[in-house]
Design an enzyme around this catalytic site. Structure first.
Site, PDB file in Angstrom:
ATOM      1  N   ILE A  13       0.835  -1.200   0.000  1.00 30.23           N
ATOM      2  CA  ILE A  13       0.000   0.000   0.000  1.00 30.23           C
ATOM      3  C   ILE A  13       0.871   1.251   0.000  1.00 30.23           C
ATOM      4  O   ILE A  13       0.571   2.235  -0.646  1.00 30.23           O
ATOM      5  CB  ILE A  13      -0.868   0.038   1.290  1.00 30.23           C
ATOM      6  CG1 ILE A  13      -1.707  -1.220   1.446  1.00 30.23           C
ATOM      7  CG2 ILE A  13      -1.700   1.316   1.350  1.00 30.23           C
ATOM      8  CD1 ILE A  13      -2.898  -1.274   0.557  1.00 30.23           C
ATOM      9  N   GLU A 138      19.547  15.718  13.289  1.00 31.47           N
ATOM     10  CA  GLU A 138      19.029  16.929  12.633  1.00 31.47           C
ATOM     11  C   GLU A 138      17.527  17.158  12.798  1.00 31.47           C
ATOM     12  O   GLU A 138      17.083  18.295  12.742  1.00 31.47           O
ATOM     13  CB  GLU A 138      19.423  16.934  11.147  1.00 31.47           C
ATOM     14  CG  GLU A 138      18.916  15.710  10.379  1.00 31.47           C
ATOM     15  CD  GLU A 138      19.219  15.787   8.894  1.00 31.47           C
ATOM     16  OE1 GLU A 138      18.598  15.036   8.136  1.00 31.47           O
ATOM     17  OE2 GLU A 138      20.065  16.615   8.491  1.00 31.47           O
TER      18      GLU A 138
END
Lengths: 173, 173
Positions: A13, A138
């Protein structure tokens, strides 16, 4: 009784950066068919990191799916082909700034086996020493906390710790 | 430090029978943007069901995502608009054939807050009596087991119990 379910058909999916979702048609033990929605996840590690014999490093982190910050033990996803122990040591340093001289595997869990294949592997880290100074990566923002081990059970009962992997870790030692 | 992440954009990827998957663009605490893959799940209940003061009913069930049968406490998904206590009592009877005269809420967890919003609500069921005779529902096949509570910790340490919600339940009592 053999309870296993055989896959008849599998449709992908969604293939994302972290998760993949697939829909399977399965044959049930009684011969009938049913559908299973399955989330594939790379799995993760979680670390009981002892600053000293009765103090743990924990991390407070905003969790977008539940729209709140919660207190957890240091943890993170396994990178592709990464050894779980290497991953555990990497995540410990990324999230707390510490490395460990003793790093022991203590067990694993499945977080939500009804629809997801995520395993979490647990380690106990002791004899810590300072590594890198910058914490988080980050897109990960973390507050490091020190928590007395003697308070953990009470914090779980009061709902101050609701993270399943964190709670599980304390049943493995 | 405020760690929260504001949603800038949300795309629905998949709306299934049980789960929904969405991809969010979020604003991080440092002002930069990142993506979050999120699985929405209706949540579930799990029940510590005491047959007597030191014996628990547990269930063995095949879990397709991990391709194996594992031992868990009775549990199940919350139906739309269903009260969690009603859900807990329904699942207890569906999975074990027993009802409870004492049914107490003991806490909740998030199973995998990094990517999923699933909460599980825990109950302690005591003073059990026989309800329906057929166990499971149309696509659910279950072996009911009786386990001594004194063996649980050892079974977790040996890896005979790996289901996170089951392990968590024993930290709530």
């Amino acid at each position: 009784m053999d309870l296993s379910e055989k896959t008849i058909k599998k449709d992908i999916i969604y293939s994302g950066k972290i998760i993949e979702v697939n829909l399977q048609t399965v044959k049930l033990p009684n011969g009938r068919e049913s559908k299973r929605e399955i989330v594939n996840h790379p799995g993760g590690v979680a670390i009981l990191a002892y600053k000293d014999s009765d103090t743990l490093f924990m991390v407070e982190q905003f969790r977008k799916p539940i729209e709140k910050s919660i207190l957890e033990i240091p943890a993170g996803k396994i990178e592709k082909n990464e050894d779980i122990k290497v991953c555990g040591m990497r995540e410990l340093e990324e999230e707390t700034g510490y490395k460990a001289r003793k790093f022991e595997y203590i067990g694993k869990v499945v977080t939500s086996p009804g629809f997801c294949d995520e395993y979490i592997y647990f380690f106990k880290a002791e004899d810590l020493y300072k590594g890198r100074n910058d914490i988080g990566d980050e897109d990960e923002f973390i507050n490091v906390k020190e928590v007395k081990e003697s308070r953990i059970k009470d914090m779980i009962k009061k709902g101050e710790i609701i993270d399943a992997k964190t709670i599980c870790a304390f049943m493995m030692i």
